[in-house]
Design a protein around this motif. Structure first.
Motif, PDB file in Angstrom:
ATOM      1  N   UNK A 269      29.502  36.079  40.302  1.00  0.00           N
ATOM      2  CA  UNK A 269      30.248  37.123  41.177  1.00  0.00           C
ATOM      3  C   UNK A 269      30.358  36.704  42.714  1.00  0.00           C
ATOM      4  N   UNK A 270      28.948  36.298  43.129  1.00  0.00           N
ATOM      5  CA  UNK A 270      29.262  36.077  44.834  1.00  0.00           C
ATOM      6  C   UNK A 270      30.191  34.909  44.929  1.00  0.00           C
ATOM      7  N   UNK A 271      30.139  33.906  44.117  1.00  0.00           N
ATOM      8  CA  UNK A 271      31.222  32.802  44.453  1.00  0.00           C
ATOM      9  C   UNK A 271      32.644  33.392  44.343  1.00  0.00           C
ATOM     10  N   UNK A 272      33.071  34.052  43.417  1.00  0.00           N
ATOM     11  CA  UNK A 272      34.245  34.768  43.375  1.00  0.00           C
ATOM     12  C   UNK A 272      34.520  35.353  44.533  1.00  0.00           C
ATOM     13  N   UNK A 273      33.714  36.130  45.189  1.00  0.00           N
ATOM     14  CA  UNK A 273      33.793  37.064  46.315  1.00  0.00           C
ATOM     15  C   UNK A 273      33.830  36.264  47.548  1.00  0.00           C
ATOM     16  N   UNK A 274      33.206  35.227  47.583  1.00  0.00           N
ATOM     17  CA  UNK A 274      33.209  34.175  48.716  1.00  0.00           C
ATOM     18  C   UNK A 274      34.434  33.486  49.038  1.00  0.00           C
ATOM     19  N   UNK A 275      34.989  33.182  47.832  1.00  0.00           N
ATOM     20  CA  UNK A 275      36.257  32.575  47.682  1.00  0.00           C
ATOM     21  C   UNK A 275      37.450  33.371  48.200  1.00  0.00           C
ATOM     22  N   UNK A 276      37.203  34.517  47.632  1.00  0.00           N
ATOM     23  CA  UNK A 276      38.219  35.725  48.247  1.00  0.00           C
ATOM     24  C   UNK A 276      38.204  36.152  49.569  1.00  0.00           C
ATOM     25  N   UNK A 277      36.883  36.110  49.885  1.00  0.00           N
ATOM     26  CA  UNK A 277      36.501  36.567  51.582  1.00  0.00           C
ATOM     27  C   UNK A 277      37.165  35.648  52.461  1.00  0.00           C
ATOM     28  N   UNK A 278      37.091  34.276  52.061  1.00  0.00           N
ATOM     29  CA  UNK A 278      37.579  33.330  52.834  1.00  0.00           C
ATOM     30  C   UNK A 278      39.089  32.771  52.862  1.00  0.00           C
ATOM     31  N   UNK A 279      39.849  33.436  52.208  1.00  0.00           N
ATOM     32  CA  UNK A 279      41.177  33.096  51.997  1.00  0.00           C
ATOM     33  C   UNK A 279      41.862  33.438  53.342  1.00  0.00           C
TER      34      UNK A 279
ATOM     35  N   UNK B 151      43.236  25.132  33.010  1.00  0.00           N
ATOM     36  CA  UNK B 151      43.152  23.878  32.037  1.00  0.00           C
ATOM     37  C   UNK B 151      41.975  23.056  32.049  1.00  0.00           C
ATOM     38  N   UNK B 152      41.351  23.146  33.296  1.00  0.00           N
ATOM     39  CA  UNK B 152      40.268  21.851  33.508  1.00  0.00           C
ATOM     40  C   UNK B 152      39.028  22.545  33.529  1.00  0.00           C
ATOM     41  N   UNK B 153      39.010  23.832  33.837  1.00  0.00           N
ATOM     42  CA  UNK B 153      37.764  24.531  34.027  1.00  0.00           C
ATOM     43  C   UNK B 153      38.036  26.048  33.604  1.00  0.00           C
ATOM     44  N   UNK B 154      38.080  26.176  32.165  1.00  0.00           N
ATOM     45  CA  UNK B 154      38.475  27.549  31.387  1.00  0.00           C
ATOM     46  C   UNK B 154      37.401  28.561  31.507  1.00  0.00           C
ATOM     47  N   UNK B 155      36.098  28.297  31.794  1.00  0.00           N
ATOM     48  CA  UNK B 155      34.957  28.837  32.078  1.00  0.00           C
ATOM     49  C   UNK B 155      34.804  29.430  33.343  1.00  0.00           C
ATOM     50  N   UNK B 156      35.641  29.183  34.075  1.00  0.00           N
ATOM     51  CA  UNK B 156      35.521  29.635  35.578  1.00  0.00           C
ATOM     52  C   UNK B 156      35.778  31.110  35.746  1.00  0.00           C
ATOM     53  N   UNK B 157      35.121  32.167  35.919  1.00  0.00           N
ATOM     54  CA  UNK B 157      35.550  33.540  36.208  1.00  0.00           C
ATOM     55  C   UNK B 157      36.239  33.633  37.478  1.00  0.00           C
ATOM     56  N   UNK B 158      36.227  32.965  38.529  1.00  0.00           N
ATOM     57  CA  UNK B 158      36.801  33.024  39.642  1.00  0.00           C
ATOM     58  C   UNK B 158      38.364  32.573  39.370  1.00  0.00           C
ATOM     59  N   UNK B 159      38.644  31.424  38.609  1.00  0.00           N
ATOM     60  CA  UNK B 159      40.020  31.304  38.263  1.00  0.00           C
ATOM     61  C   UNK B 159      40.679  32.453  37.550  1.00  0.00           C
ATOM     62  N   UNK B 160      39.987  33.004  36.605  1.00  0.00           N
ATOM     63  CA  UNK B 160      40.587  34.178  35.736  1.00  0.00           C
ATOM     64  C   UNK B 160      40.753  35.245  36.699  1.00  0.00           C
ATOM     65  N   UNK B 161      39.997  35.548  37.500  1.00  0.00           N
ATOM     66  CA  UNK B 161      40.119  36.614  38.470  1.00  0.00           C
ATOM     67  C   UNK B 161      41.357  36.530  39.351  1.00  0.00           C
ATOM     68  N   UNK B 162      41.453  35.270  39.972  1.00  0.00           N
ATOM     69  CA  UNK B 162      42.625  35.087  40.675  1.00  0.00           C
ATOM     70  C   UNK B 162      44.025  35.003  39.599  1.00  0.00           C
TER      71      UNK B 162
ATOM     72  N   UNK C  88      38.474  36.129  30.810  1.00  0.00           N
ATOM     73  CA  UNK C  88      37.404  36.356  31.782  1.00  0.00           C
ATOM     74  C   UNK C  88      36.294  36.682  31.275  1.00  0.00           C
ATOM     75  N   UNK C  89      36.400  37.898  30.297  1.00  0.00           N
ATOM     76  CA  UNK C  89      35.037  38.495  29.701  1.00  0.00           C
ATOM     77  C   UNK C  89      34.464  37.267  28.757  1.00  0.00           C
ATOM     78  N   UNK C  90      34.966  36.643  28.237  1.00  0.00           N
ATOM     79  CA  UNK C  90      34.452  35.542  27.423  1.00  0.00           C
ATOM     80  C   UNK C  90      33.463  34.889  28.261  1.00  0.00           C
TER      81      UNK C  90
ATOM     82  N   UNK D 128      32.031  40.557  35.086  1.00  0.00           N
ATOM     83  CA  UNK D 128      32.427  40.132  36.329  1.00  0.00           C
ATOM     84  C   UNK D 128      33.259  41.075  37.004  1.00  0.00           C
ATOM     85  N   UNK D 129      32.690  41.724  37.960  1.00  0.00           N
ATOM     86  CA  UNK D 129      33.014  42.912  38.596  1.00  0.00           C
ATOM     87  C   UNK D 129      34.429  42.581  39.305  1.00  0.00           C
ATOM     88  N   UNK D 130      34.626  41.523  39.967  1.00  0.00           N
ATOM     89  CA  UNK D 130      35.893  41.233  40.889  1.00  0.00           C
ATOM     90  C   UNK D 130      37.083  41.323  39.839  1.00  0.00           C
ATOM     91  N   UNK D 131      36.926  40.590  38.848  1.00  0.00           N
ATOM     92  CA  UNK D 131      37.929  40.479  37.669  1.00  0.00           C
ATOM     93  C   UNK D 131      38.113  41.941  36.947  1.00  0.00           C
TER      94      UNK D 131
END
Length: 313
Positions: free
Chosen positions: A42-52, A118-129, A151-153, A158-161
């Motif tokens: 969750x922090x990783x997703x929020x960091x990626x969003x915050x630094x956009x 397609x390369x990292x289907x388990x990454x919640x940050x990708x599905x959130x975006x 994402x839920x899988x 994952x609160x951001x999503x």
């Protein structure tokens, strides 16, 4: 003494953001990637969003993503940058030209994210975006639900999503209020006691209150001050921000601000005061920006009102 202006820069509450910003400004992807890899999902997703919001990073991120197509972090950060700048243009101007520019950036972001997933289907940050891009491209609730299910899988809480999907379920984006509230309740019940996720209940009611009330504080109160709604929001607060198990990890400031605004508009100023006290001057743009162009000014005005209230509820 009157309350000081709130601090809206998230780096004040989360120092890792400042470190990541510095790495991006220095074009040091190894340092940036190290910070992101060390962060919980969750922090990783929020960091990626915050630094956009970092100006002048697009060419660097394009080159970084091209150099390693399997690097999901670079792809998500580039996509979030494209989405953020597209939405910023849309919010400033509403002409056809700006609408076209937004869509072009969203289409590019979606293309980047399709490759990433397609390369990292388990990454919640990708599905959130991808939930954000789906909403901007108006792909509809069924497609957004498909993305949320993926994402839920990967991360069921994952609160951001979840926040992105909740927005999709509101009537503004083609959904319906019963579905939005049902999702918020289900996500809250499924999450551990003390988790941040219960804020979804406050968000759903806040969004409906403002929509039904014409975007005004007085109009919103009609919905939020009803016995049933206030009881549900209070129960959500009891299992999250007021629970001993609530953690001040990444995202806590927005959670408290969302509950604080909800209780302010409901007329529950004692409860709002306890939340403002816990925030110790930290504020967020969302959701306060709904009430005026200056979120900081809106927060301060409500803090002044609650400063005359003694005790908590």
């Amino acid at each position: 003494m009157l309350p000081r202006q709130p601090v809206l820069d998230p780096a004040a509450a989360y120092p890792t953001i400042a470190t990541l910003r510095a790495a991006l400004d220095a074009k040091d992807w190894a340092a940036a990637r190290g910070l992101l890899d060390a962060a919980p999902p969750m922090e990783r997703t929020l960091l990626l969003r915050a630094c956009a919001d970092r100006e002048g990073t697009e060419d660097f991120l394009r080159a970084t993503a091209a150099a390693d197509p399997a690097d999901g972090a670079a792809a998500v950060l580039l996509a979030q940058r494209l989405i953020a700048t597209g939405w910023a243009a849309r919010n400033r101007y509403f002409g056809r030209k700006q609408g076209t520019a937004l869509r072009e950036r969203l289409v590019e972001a979606e293309s980047i994210l399709v490759t990433a997933v397609s390369r990292t289907p388990e990454d919640p940050a990708v599905w959130t975006a991808r939930l954000t891009s789906a909403r901007g491209l108006e792909l509809g609730v069924p497609e957004a639900r498909r993305r949320y299910d993926r994402l839920a899988e990967a991360d069921p809480h994952h609160l951001p999503g979840q926040g992105e999907f909740l927005q999709q379920l509101t009537p503004r984006w083609g959904g319906a209020w019963p579905d939005a509230h049902a999702f918020a309740r289900a996500a809250t019940e499924a999450a551990p006691i003390g988790a941040h996720n219960a804020v979804l209940i406050a968000e759903a009611h806040l969004e409906q209150a403002l929509a039904d009330g014409g975007g005004t504080a007085s109009g919103a109160r009609r919905h939020l001050a009803s016995d049933a709604v206030l009881a549900e929001v209070s129960a959500a607060a009891a299992r999250s921000v007021q629970h001993p198990g609530f953690q001040r990890d990444h995202g806590w400031v927005q959670v408290l601000n969302t509950f604080a605004m909800t209780f302010c508009l409901a007329g529950e100023l004692r409860t709002a005061k306890t939340l403002f006290d816990a925030l110790n001057g930290f504020g967020t743009e969302y959701p306060w920006h709904y009430l005026g162009d200056s979120a900081a000014g809106v927060i301060r005005s409500y803090r002044i009102r609650t400063s005359f209230v003694r005790g908590g509820s």
